[in-house]
Scaffold this active site. Structure first.
Site, PDB file in Angstrom:
ATOM      1  CG  HIS A 181      -2.241  -0.859   1.027  1.00  0.00           C
ATOM      2  ND1 HIS A 181      -1.981  -2.079   0.816  1.00  0.00           N
ATOM      3  CD2 HIS A 181      -3.479  -0.429   1.313  1.00  0.00           C
ATOM      4  CE1 HIS A 181      -3.191  -2.698   0.738  1.00  0.00           C
ATOM      5  NE2 HIS A 181      -4.254  -2.006   1.093  1.00  0.00           N
ATOM      6  CG  HIS A 222       2.023  -4.020   6.312  1.00  0.00           C
ATOM      7  ND1 HIS A 222       3.093  -4.827   5.806  1.00  0.00           N
ATOM      8  CD2 HIS A 222       1.177  -3.613   5.565  1.00  0.00           C
ATOM      9  CE1 HIS A 222       2.453  -5.092   4.464  1.00  0.00           C
ATOM     10  NE2 HIS A 222       1.424  -4.595   4.465  1.00  0.00           N
ATOM     11  CG  ASP A 226       6.142  -4.881   7.460  1.00  0.00           C
ATOM     12  OD1 ASP A 226       7.366  -5.145   7.525  1.00  0.00           O
ATOM     13  OD2 ASP A 226       5.195  -5.198   7.825  1.00  0.00           O
TER      14      ASP A 226
END
Length: 326
Positions: A181, A222, A226
């Site tokens: 994302h 996450h 990350d």
């Protein structure tokens, strides 16, 4: 009023048709790279699906972001997806605005060619990292006790290749470092920062990227690492890839169409080569006019300023100046 609306609608339709014609010519030339970028999106999804088979749930790792940000809960996980969807759709619509608006700073085909190059390079690095080490997923459906935490062995190749879209994408596990994302978000924000024209929207876009980062961590989709790795990796990838790609022409310079054929490119190069000579010729002619000379090089006669005198006075002056006996 109805006539005015109909006239404006006709202008808009002509504008869309003209822009579509231009973009299609570019698409016919650049379709190979665009298709490769789109195909790699499927390869990236296939890799994320594959690592889900290797994922093993376990205790959630200690994370500074989890300690600092309160947990949103499973029922509010849609917040981060809503922000991401708004960023994605906003960028998509903006990338096609040259079809409608007069302010055309770029060609849509060439813009998406660059965007896909950024995405592919970042996703390639992402595949390497999440296959190197599988971390226990912090998301709710990836924790111990969840049926979705580990996928059963596939019954056939088709089950793997179909990647169970979109459920397989939304409920994946194991593809953690680094956040997909954030790859899309940062690529879109950086692209608009370079080719966008509204400074306020640029600042707002970076603010949305920060909010997106915090929501991803707060919704436990996450680990903080990350998101952090995505921030510096994607920015470095975009910097170096963009540096090695040919720069797009700025459409505000008045160029109507990029050269899409070898003949057009040759004509454009010849025009650029003869441009200094043509400019010098124009300057010489302009200089002659300012000094009172005729433009014709064969006419060497000097134009005499009359300073407000009549033609008869000039004739008398010339006759007085002539030698006697003529």
């Amino acid at each position: 009023m109805a006539i005015y609306i109909a006239r404006e609608a006709t202008k808009l339709w002509r504008k869309v048709c003209a822009e579509t014609s231009v973009e299609l010519q570019l698409l016919f030339e650049k379709w190979h790279l665009l298709l490769a970028g789109i195909v790699f999106q499927y390869i990236h999804g296939l890799a994320a699906r594959g690592v889900h088979y290797l994922h093993r749930p376990g205790p959630i790792l200690q994370d500074m972001g989890f300690m600092a940000l309160p947990e949103l809960g499973q029922d509010k996980g849609y917040l981060s997806e809503t922000v991401f969807t708004s960023i994605f759709l906003s960028f998509l619509l903006w990338s096609f605005h040259p079809f409608v608006y007069h302010s055309k700073r770029f060609y849509t085909v060439l813009l998406w060619r660059r965007v896909l190059a950024f995405l592919v390079a970042s996703q390639f690095l992402r595949i390497i990292t999440f296959y190197s080490t599988q971390l226990p997923g912090p998301n709710y459906h990836c924790r111990e006790g969840s049926k979705l935490a580990t996928l059963p062995p596939p019954k056939n190749v088709r089950e793997v290749l179909l990647i169970n879209f979109p459920r397989g994408v939304l409920f994946g596990c194991g593809d953690l470092i680094f956040s997909s994302h954030m790859i899309f978000t940062l690529v879109f924000v950086r692209t608009y920062h370079k080719y966008g024209s509204k400074r306020l929207i640029k600042l707002f876009a970076w603010l949305m990227a920060i909010i997106q980062s915090l929501l991803i961590i707060a919704s436990r989709k996450h680990y903080t690492v990350d998101v952090v790795v995505a921030w510096y990796t994607v920015n470095l990838v975009v910097f170096f890839v963009d540096k090695n790609l040919p720069e797009m022409l700025d459409r505000t310079s008045g160029l109507a169409l990029l050269p899409v054929s070898a003949k057009d490119k040759s004509d454009r190069m010849k025009e650029e080569l003869h441009k200094p000579e043509k400019d010098n010729k124009i300057k010489d002619e302009h200089h002659k006019l300012l000094n009172g000379n005729t433009v014709d090089s064969t006419d060497r006669r000097q134009w005499m300023p009359m300073n407000g005198k009549h033609g008869e006075d000039m004739n008398h002056t010339l006759s007085d100046a002539a030698p006697n006996g003529t």
